[in-house]
Design a protein around this motif. Structure first.
Motif, PDB file in Angstrom:
ATOM      1  N   GLY A 124       0.818  -1.211   0.000  1.00  0.00           N
ATOM      2  CA  GLY A 124       0.000   0.000   0.000  1.00  0.00           C
ATOM      3  C   GLY A 124       0.845   1.251   0.000  1.00  0.00           C
ATOM      4  N   GLY A 125       0.559   2.155   0.946  1.00  0.00           N
ATOM      5  CA  GLY A 125       1.331   3.385   1.047  1.00  0.00           C
ATOM      6  C   GLY A 125       2.671   3.212   1.721  1.00  0.00           C
ATOM      7  N   GLY A 126       2.984   2.021   2.190  1.00  0.00           N
ATOM      8  CA  GLY A 126       4.308   1.736   2.731  1.00  0.00           C
ATOM      9  C   GLY A 126       4.493   2.031   4.200  1.00  0.00           C
ATOM     10  N   GLY A 127       3.441   2.449   4.897  1.00  0.00           N
ATOM     11  CA  GLY A 127       3.585   2.822   6.299  1.00  0.00           C
ATOM     12  C   GLY A 127       4.037   1.687   7.193  1.00  0.00           C
ATOM     13  N   HIS A 128       3.375   0.536   7.098  1.00  0.00           N
ATOM     14  CA  HIS A 128       3.773  -0.606   7.911  1.00  0.00           C
ATOM     15  C   HIS A 128       5.161  -1.102   7.524  1.00  0.00           C
ATOM     16  CE1 HIS A 128      -0.648  -1.202   8.856  1.00  0.00           C
ATOM     17  NE2 HIS A 128      -0.094  -1.300  10.047  1.00  0.00           N
ATOM     18  N   SER A 129       5.437  -1.165   6.229  1.00  0.00           N
ATOM     19  CA  SER A 129       6.739  -1.673   5.778  1.00  0.00           C
ATOM     20  C   SER A 129       7.885  -0.816   6.294  1.00  0.00           C
ATOM     21  CB  SER A 129       6.796  -1.717   4.241  1.00  0.00           C
ATOM     22  OG  SER A 129       6.147  -2.856   3.728  1.00  0.00           O
ATOM     23  N   ARG A 130       7.754   0.499   6.201  1.00  0.00           N
ATOM     24  CA  ARG A 130       8.843   1.372   6.666  1.00  0.00           C
ATOM     25  C   ARG A 130       9.050   1.255   8.172  1.00  0.00           C
ATOM     26  NH1 ARG A 130       6.439   4.374   2.545  1.00  0.00           N
ATOM     27  NH2 ARG A 130       7.830   4.743   0.768  1.00  0.00           N
ATOM     28  N   ALA A 131       7.967   1.061   8.907  1.00  0.00           N
ATOM     29  CA  ALA A 131       8.094   0.901  10.348  1.00  0.00           C
ATOM     30  C   ALA A 131       8.799  -0.410  10.688  1.00  0.00           C
ATOM     31  CB  ALA A 131       6.714   0.944  11.001  1.00  0.00           C
TER      32      ALA A 131
ATOM     33  N   ASP B 196       1.456   1.221  -8.937  1.00  0.00           N
ATOM     34  CA  ASP B 196       1.549   2.578  -8.389  1.00  0.00           C
ATOM     35  C   ASP B 196       2.174   2.560  -6.993  1.00  0.00           C
ATOM     36  OD1 ASP B 196       0.320   3.439 -10.665  1.00  0.00           O
ATOM     37  OD2 ASP B 196      -1.573   4.011  -9.725  1.00  0.00           O
ATOM     38  N   ALA B 197       1.784   1.582  -6.179  1.00  0.00           N
ATOM     39  CA  ALA B 197       2.323   1.487  -4.822  1.00  0.00           C
ATOM     40  C   ALA B 197       3.815   1.197  -4.842  1.00  0.00           C
ATOM     41  CB  ALA B 197       1.588   0.397  -4.050  1.00  0.00           C
ATOM     42  N   LEU B 198       4.249   0.344  -5.760  1.00  0.00           N
ATOM     43  CA  LEU B 198       5.671  -0.007  -5.851  1.00  0.00           C
ATOM     44  C   LEU B 198       6.496   1.175  -6.340  1.00  0.00           C
ATOM     45  CD1 LEU B 198       5.232  -3.545  -7.430  1.00  0.00           C
ATOM     46  CD2 LEU B 198       5.697  -3.001  -5.038  1.00  0.00           C
ATOM     47  N   VAL B 199       5.963   1.912  -7.303  1.00  0.00           N
ATOM     48  CA  VAL B 199       6.661   3.101  -7.816  1.00  0.00           C
ATOM     49  C   VAL B 199       6.821   4.129  -6.704  1.00  0.00           C
ATOM     50  CG1 VAL B 199       6.465   5.073  -9.385  1.00  0.00           C
ATOM     51  CG2 VAL B 199       5.956   2.775 -10.210  1.00  0.00           C
ATOM     52  N   GLU B 200       5.780   4.320  -5.919  1.00  0.00           N
ATOM     53  CA  GLU B 200       5.822   5.286  -4.824  1.00  0.00           C
ATOM     54  C   GLU B 200       6.863   4.860  -3.782  1.00  0.00           C
ATOM     55  OE1 GLU B 200       4.496   8.927  -3.285  1.00  0.00           O
ATOM     56  OE2 GLU B 200       3.920   7.939  -5.161  1.00  0.00           O
ATOM     57  N   ALA B 201       6.879   3.568  -3.452  1.00  0.00           N
ATOM     58  CA  ALA B 201       7.843   3.069  -2.467  1.00  0.00           C
ATOM     59  C   ALA B 201       9.271   3.185  -2.976  1.00  0.00           C
ATOM     60  CB  ALA B 201       7.521   1.620  -2.116  1.00  0.00           C
ATOM     61  N   GLU B 202       9.468   2.969  -4.254  1.00  0.00           N
ATOM     62  CA  GLU B 202      10.803   3.019  -4.842  1.00  0.00           C
ATOM     63  C   GLU B 202      11.414   4.409  -4.716  1.00  0.00           C
ATOM     64  OE1 GLU B 202      14.030   1.306  -6.148  1.00  0.00           O
ATOM     65  OE2 GLU B 202      12.199   0.113  -6.230  1.00  0.00           O
ATOM     66  N   LYS B 203      10.557   5.436  -4.700  1.00  0.00           N
ATOM     67  CA  LYS B 203      11.045   6.816  -4.602  1.00  0.00           C
ATOM     68  C   LYS B 203      11.791   7.063  -3.294  1.00  0.00           C
ATOM     69  CE  LYS B 203       7.232   8.814  -7.306  1.00  0.00           C
ATOM     70  NZ  LYS B 203       6.035   9.693  -7.228  1.00  0.00           N
ATOM     71  N   THR B 204      11.389   6.371  -2.239  1.00  0.00           N
ATOM     72  CA  THR B 204      11.985   6.610  -0.917  1.00  0.00           C
ATOM     73  C   THR B 204      12.758   5.399  -0.410  1.00  0.00           C
ATOM     74  OG1 THR B 204       9.900   5.931   0.126  1.00  0.00           O
ATOM     75  CG2 THR B 204      10.210   8.276  -0.268  1.00  0.00           C
ATOM     76  N   LYS B 205      12.939   4.419  -1.269  1.00  0.00           N
ATOM     77  CA  LYS B 205      13.645   3.198  -0.865  1.00  0.00           C
ATOM     78  C   LYS B 205      15.111   3.472  -0.564  1.00  0.00           C
ATOM     79  CE  LYS B 205      14.127  -1.620  -2.422  1.00  0.00           C
ATOM     80  NZ  LYS B 205      15.553  -1.765  -2.726  1.00  0.00           N
ATOM     81  N   ASN B 206      15.691   4.436  -1.273  1.00  0.00           N
ATOM     82  CA  ASN B 206      17.089   4.840  -1.091  1.00  0.00           C
ATOM     83  C   ASN B 206      18.019   3.627  -1.152  1.00  0.00           C
ATOM     84  OD1 ASN B 206      16.320   7.548  -0.799  1.00  0.00           O
ATOM     85  ND2 ASN B 206      15.941   7.270   1.387  1.00  0.00           N
ATOM     86  N   LYS B 207      18.833   3.440  -0.120  1.00  0.00           N
ATOM     87  CA  LYS B 207      19.816   2.355  -0.139  1.00  0.00           C
ATOM     88  C   LYS B 207      19.418   1.198   0.782  1.00  0.00           C
ATOM     89  CE  LYS B 207      23.633   5.502  -1.212  1.00  0.00           C
ATOM     90  NZ  LYS B 207      24.971   6.016  -0.794  1.00  0.00           N
ATOM     91  N   ALA B 208      18.141   1.013   0.943  1.00  0.00           N
ATOM     92  CA  ALA B 208      17.668  -0.078   1.797  1.00  0.00           C
ATOM     93  C   ALA B 208      17.809  -1.399   1.039  1.00  0.00           C
ATOM     94  CB  ALA B 208      16.214   0.156   2.204  1.00  0.00           C
ATOM     95  N   ASN B 209      19.014  -1.948   1.062  1.00  0.00           N
ATOM     96  CA  ASN B 209      19.293  -3.175   0.318  1.00  0.00           C
ATOM     97  C   ASN B 209      18.607  -4.399   0.905  1.00  0.00           C
ATOM     98  OD1 ASN B 209      21.006  -1.822  -1.511  1.00  0.00           O
ATOM     99  ND2 ASN B 209      22.726  -1.973  -0.089  1.00  0.00           N
ATOM    100  N   ASN B 210      18.124  -4.270   2.126  1.00  0.00           N
ATOM    101  CA  ASN B 210      17.437  -5.401   2.746  1.00  0.00           C
ATOM    102  C   ASN B 210      15.925  -5.353   2.529  1.00  0.00           C
ATOM    103  OD1 ASN B 210      17.085  -3.145   4.354  1.00  0.00           O
ATOM    104  ND2 ASN B 210      17.093  -4.299   6.287  1.00  0.00           N
ATOM    105  N   TRP B 211      15.490  -4.449   1.635  1.00  0.00           N
ATOM    106  CA  TRP B 211      14.058  -4.306   1.337  1.00  0.00           C
ATOM    107  C   TRP B 211      13.814  -4.684  -0.119  1.00  0.00           C
ATOM    108  CZ3 TRP B 211      10.927   0.928   1.340  1.00  0.00           C
ATOM    109  CH2 TRP B 211       9.553   0.644   1.307  1.00  0.00           C
ATOM    110  N   THR B 212      13.016  -5.725  -0.338  1.00  0.00           N
ATOM    111  CA  THR B 212      12.694  -6.190  -1.684  1.00  0.00           C
ATOM    112  C   THR B 212      11.230  -5.904  -1.977  1.00  0.00           C
ATOM    113  OG1 THR B 212      14.339  -7.967  -1.538  1.00  0.00           O
ATOM    114  CG2 THR B 212      12.643  -8.183  -3.235  1.00  0.00           C
TER     115      THR B 212
END
Length: 332
Positions: free
Chosen positions: A42-49, A67-83
């Motif tokens: 979704g909006g990534g709130g639970h995942s980021r927490a 759309d949700a994946l594109v939005e998350a990718e914008k703020t994923k930065n260098k989180a290599n442990n997040w797929t």
């Protein structure tokens, strides 16, 4: 607790405010080294927490909506442990096997996961984007697909289903007592003009064409509850949400390690009943099997026997959390 509240403040700027964030994170009992799956990015709130609590651990976040994946990718930065995974959560077991984490097997190193989260609510942006057709608030096409790359649309359902089948959908997923009357009206309307827009469906339900004010449909408050149920029922049918949920739960049971936890947020009585029965018994019938001595056998231990709901404070901050119900269980 304070750390979680801090996480919430950082996440309020996302396009989906996660419901019961504190309770969900505590329920998952996250290990910094663990492997976790959020099957509803979704909006990534639970995942980021969850990510904020991981060190060497890994997180896999699923969504069938690009759309949700594109939005998350914008703020994923260098989180290599997040797929980020583009796919329906009903196939979670297959996807995890593809990423090198098969169903738990005590004889297979690296198999299994430590926790799985499913938030079955619809993200804010789905309701707020007119072209997706999820809400009666906006004029737009009758789409309602989570994955816009294929499958039937809401218009297809309304224009092709028989009257009896439509009535069943409205009764089962919308809990509408007048489902047969509504189905009859829908079929009568489509015989004059096929369904294409949210305005047409709204007019059928309330009996008059709503006015449009600054891009939103102006609707008598008396009709909003029934309209919400009609739109919910059609959306659930379009996305085959009940069957997908059942398959996901079976996949989660196979993936979880002993001691691993599953947390599920539901917003509809049918979904909640499915989750409740599954976590109690380990199967979709809800019937608890017993051993020779009459002791109950279940692959899960319930963490909360009473369903967890949002506090008055959270509902005031996030009204959409009002209907959220959280259930948590641990694999034994």
């Amino acid at each position: 607790m304070q750390a979680v509240l801090g996480e919430q403040s950082k996440l309020d700027t996302t396009y989906h405010i996660p419901a019961l964030l504190t309770e969900t994170l505590e329920g998952l009992n996250i290990s910094p080294e663990g492997v976790y799956v959020d099957v509803t990015l979704g909006g990534g709130g639970h995942s980021r927490a969850i990510l904020q609590r991981l060190e060497q651990g890994r997180l896999f976040s699923f969504d069938q909506d690009m759309d949700a994946l594109v939005e998350a990718e914008k703020t994923k930065n260098k989180a290599n442990n997040w797929t980020l995974v583009h796919g329906n959560f009903r196939y979670v077991r297959n996807f995890m096997d593809f990423y090198g984490i098969p169903a738990y097997d005590p004889e297979v190193p690296g198999s299994g996961i430590d926790g799985l989260l499913a938030d079955l609510g619809v993200s804010f942006h789905h309701f707020d984007e007119a072209e997706r057709g999820f809400s009666f608030r906006f004029p737009g096409p009758l789409d309602m697909r989570m994955n816009r790359q294929g499958g039937k649309t809401a218009a297809d359902v309304l224009n092709t289903y028989s009257e009896d089948r439509l009535a069943d959908v409205l009764y089962l997923y919308g809990e509408l007592k007048n489902s047969r009357q509504l189905a009859r009206r829908i079929v009568g309307q489509r015989n004059d003009e096929p369904y294409k827009s949210t305005e047409q469906l709204t007019k059928t339900v309330i009996g008059s064409m709503p006015a449009i004010t600054e891009g939103e449909l102006e609707i008598d408050p008396r009709f909003k509850k029934d309209l919400a149920r009609v739109f919910q029922a059609i959306r659930m049918e379009v996305n085959d949400e009940t069957a997908a949920l059942e398959e996901m739960l079976e996949g989660a049971k196979a993936l979880l390690k002993p001691g691993g936890r599953i947390a599920v947020l539901t917003y509809h009585s049918l979904e909640d009943r499915i989750v409740k029965n599954f976590l109690k018994s380990g199967n979709l019938t809800g019937k608890v099997e017993k051993d020779f001595y009459g002791n109950p056998l279940s692959p899960f231990r319930l963490i909360n026997r009473q369903v967890i709901t949002a506090s008055a404070e959270e509902v005031e901050r996030n009204p959409r959390a009002r209907s959220a119900k959280l259930r948590i269980a641990e694999k034994v």
